[in-house]
Design a protein around this motif. Sequence first.
Motif, PDB file in Angstrom:
ATOM      1  N   GLY A   1      -1.708   8.575   0.839  1.00 17.66           N
ATOM      2  CA  GLY A   1      -1.457   7.603  -0.503  1.00 17.66           C
ATOM      3  C   GLY A   1      -2.523   6.610  -1.175  1.00 17.66           C
ATOM      4  O   GLY A   1      -3.015   5.558  -1.713  1.00 17.66           O
TER       5      GLY A   1
ATOM      6  N   CYS B   1      -0.796   5.770  -5.205  1.00 18.71           N
ATOM      7  CA  CYS B   1      -0.003   5.668  -3.835  1.00 18.71           C
ATOM      8  C   CYS B   1       0.498   6.640  -4.230  1.00 18.71           C
ATOM      9  O   CYS B   1       1.060   7.203  -2.880  1.00 18.71           O
ATOM     10  CB  CYS B   1       0.833   4.611  -4.292  1.00 18.71           C
TER      11      CYS B   1
ATOM     12  N   THR C   1       1.051  -1.554   0.810  1.00 21.46           N
ATOM     13  CA  THR C   1      -0.160   0.314  -0.264  1.00 21.46           C
ATOM     14  C   THR C   1       0.923   1.076  -0.006  1.00 21.46           C
ATOM     15  O   THR C   1       2.315   1.555  -0.419  1.00 21.46           O
ATOM     16  CB  THR C   1      -0.830  -0.061   1.228  1.00 21.46           C
ATOM     17  N   GLY C   2       0.651   2.409  -0.313  1.00 17.84           N
ATOM     18  CA  GLY C   2       1.346   3.868   0.001  1.00 17.84           C
ATOM     19  C   GLY C   2       0.793   3.788   1.156  1.00 17.84           C
ATOM     20  O   GLY C   2       1.257   5.848   1.828  1.00 17.84           O
TER      21      GLY C   2
END
Length: 259
Positions: free
Chosen positions: A251, A245, A210-211
């Motif tokens: 994100g 992201c 994930t960001g």
Amino acid sequence: MANRKVQVPVNAKAAKPPKVPEICQTGYAGLVVRFGDQLNEAGNRASLAFAAEVTAAGLAGVLEVSTALQSVLLRYDPLLVSPEALRADLATALTQRDWYAASLPQGRTVWEVPACFGGAYGPEFEQACSLAGVSQAEAVAELCATPLRVQAIGFAPSQPYLGELPPNWDFPRQATLNPQVPKGALVAAIRQIVLFSVPSPTGWLHIGQTGLSLFNPARYPAFMLRAGDEIALRPVSEAEFETSCAAAPYGGAVRRALP
């Protein structure tokens, strides 16, 4: 599914929480209320609900209330309250309702989070799918089917343990360490996903990315998540992930309040 591997969950014999929670002394000035010794939804629900109730009650001498996966820690000032008096208050509170069926605390948040599984962003995803006995497409569907509860924050600032995953995801940690996974990594083991808030070594399988920037001391609050919040993973391609992201401030994640 045809030819699906059947795997007996590691914790299959411990599915039910105990009938009576335990109150244990820890250290010089702490009491722990334990709602179970194995991961399960009911014990985690009880921990979150009981911690919220105790915090709202403002018990004399209690300095801190903190939750873990199946327990609540109360740190107290022994000059203001005796452990015997505090234990008696907690024992009374435990009899007031069925905490295993209690409602989760209000004020929780769900975050819809873009996540990229497999490939360069999840190098151990294929291995995790094999252990879970599912194809990669089925794994993504299972992981993203429903929001995952932040069962506890621990190990690093604002770092969530997410779950529970379906029983086929009850595989153990690895015998060897991955030297480092990046911030925002999704790692899986023992029916949970940990979402890393800082780069770190891990024995869990790196399945996606994930960001999210979960911890930022320059932001208020510095912690993005609280125990009881939820993460709804939304699968995206590598190209879409590299775009989403980078979206500020979280994100590409979208926040909404839970009822």
